[in-house]
Design an enzyme around this catalytic site. Structure first.
Site, PDB file in Angstrom:
ATOM      1  N   LEU A   1       0.849  -1.202   0.000  1.00  0.00           N
ATOM      2  CA  LEU A   1       0.000   0.000   0.000  1.00  0.00           C
ATOM      3  C   LEU A   1       0.879   1.245   0.000  1.00  0.00           C
ATOM      4  O   LEU A   1       1.684   1.457   0.912  1.00  0.00           O
ATOM      5  CB  LEU A   1      -0.906   0.001   1.227  1.00  0.00           C
ATOM      6  CG  LEU A   1      -1.780   1.251   1.411  1.00  0.00           C
ATOM      7  CD1 LEU A   1      -2.822   1.335   0.307  1.00  0.00           C
ATOM      8  CD2 LEU A   1      -2.450   1.240   2.780  1.00  0.00           C
TER       9      LEU A   1
ATOM     10  N   HIS B   1       5.628   2.248  12.100  1.00  0.00           N
ATOM     11  CA  HIS B   1       6.262   3.472  11.621  1.00  0.00           C
ATOM     12  C   HIS B   1       5.239   4.604  11.709  1.00  0.00           C
ATOM     13  O   HIS B   1       4.037   4.380  11.535  1.00  0.00           O
ATOM     14  CB  HIS B   1       6.701   3.249  10.171  1.00  0.00           C
ATOM     15  CG  HIS B   1       7.591   4.300   9.608  1.00  0.00           C
ATOM     16  ND1 HIS B   1       7.116   5.510   9.170  1.00  0.00           N
ATOM     17  CD2 HIS B   1       8.934   4.317   9.397  1.00  0.00           C
ATOM     18  CE1 HIS B   1       8.124   6.229   8.702  1.00  0.00           C
ATOM     19  NE2 HIS B   1       9.242   5.530   8.838  1.00  0.00           N
TER      20      HIS B   1
END
Length: 344
Positions: A125, A229
């Site tokens: 993605l 992240h």
């Protein structure tokens, strides 16, 4: 206008340009022409159903039809770990106790695991920074769930998504520095590059097979186990809205969480519906809807404010064109956002 569609062979150059924007940490989308070219070829064969379902890699691109530019990409792999080992760490617990000394300790451990072998995987993605506005990211991510709802027979019962693990502002991975570097003797980005190119045999050759005690790791490495992240946090939230959850598996390099779900329990399986495209139909409400055609080889999806009523949905001529549909064709719909429960 934007449309999410099945990738085609002529998208390779634009995909390579898009991959240069990704950066480190996403092993499935490296700016390598050979790797991406092979992957696009597999994707084209996947949509054409000329290879077995477990070998398929369905890649979707978000295209800006006003200029032909690729705004984003996402993908679904039919099954992982069947051609080469698929490794994760499973977080476990070991108990040490002594009645004589009145000592009881519970220690978290990391087990090198192939438990998720054979699962269908959501991956790759990425949305170009120029298009990170409005609902574009949410739409791109959730498009895969509508595809799965339309073709559930193509996928395994277990669905997983490896999330990018935590990194510092300088790109440093505390988990890798605290554990992986001791065994691989190379920089995180180099390891990341090798795994992206499919060179994973060194994992089995170099990683220890015995359980690793989490308490032996540096504090900053312990703290990031299961954390994503910063730029991946919104993507995690979107997947959790669709029914995916964390069950204690993490990436072996950066300790990013692996989310899991049963395909049968996804929101898209419960809430998506089939309707008939009818330009004359009156659509009620303004809730954004994911709308797709039902054609595997030419799968296409748009986001619209038209809502289905009594099995029909009013789509404009432009929307039908984007979907490669005509009046009377069957389409699948899914509300973009999760319906909030109303308590009386």
């Amino acid at each position: 206008m934007l449309v999410v569609r099945a990738i085609i062979a002529s998208d390779l150059d634009a995909l390579l340009d898009l991959a240069t924007q990704v950066g480190s940490g996403m092993t499935t989308l490296k700016p390598d022409r050979k790797m991406l070219g092979d992957r696009v070829a597999i994707a084209v064969a996947s949509f054409a159903q000329t290879i077995p379902p477990e070998q398929r890699d369905y890649m979707f691109v978000m295209e800006d039809t006003s200029c032909g530019r690729l705004a984003g990409i996402c993908a679904i792999k039919g099954a992982v770990g069947l051609d080469e080992p698929f490794y994760n760490y499973r977080i476990g617990t070991l108990v040490h106790s002594s009645r004589e000394l009145d000592v009881f300790t519970r220690m978290e451990t990391l087990y090198l695991s192939n438990d998720l072998t054979g699962a269908t995987e959501l991956c790759s993605l990425f949305l170009h920074p120029d298009y990170r506005s409005g609902n574009n990211g949410k739409w791109l991510s959730k498009s895969r769930f509508l595809f799965i709802a339309q073709f559930p027979h193509l996928f395994t019962e277990k669905l997983i998504a490896e999330m990018r693990g935590y990194q510092g502002e300088d790109g440093r991975s505390p988990f890798y520095e605290g554990l992986g570097r001791h065994f691989f003797k190379m920089d995180f980005n180099h390891v990341d590059e090798l795994t992206g190119l499919g060179k994973k045999s060194f994992i089995a050759e170099l990683m220890p097979r015995q359980p690793m005690y989490v308490a032996y790791l540096p504090d900053d490495a312990q703290e990031v186990i299961g954390k994503v992240h910063r730029s991946t946090a919104p993507a995690r939230k979107l997947l959790e809205q669709e029914g995916m959850h964390f069950e204690g598996y993490v990436d072996i390099f950066d300790a990013g969480p692996v989310l899991q779900a049963r395909v049968s329990e996804l929101r898209a399986m419960r809430e998506s519906t089939l309707a008939v495209a009818d330009p004359a139909a009156v659509s009620s409400g303004s809730e954004p809807q994911l709308i797709s055609n039902t054609v595997l080889q030419d799968f296409r999806m748009i986001l619209t404010s038209a809502n289905p009523v009594a099995g029909k949905i009013g789509l404009s001529a432009g929307e039908l064109e984007l979907l490669h549909c005509q009046s009377g064709d069957s389409i699948r719909t899914l509300p973009l956002s999760v319906r909030k429960n109303v308590h009386v």
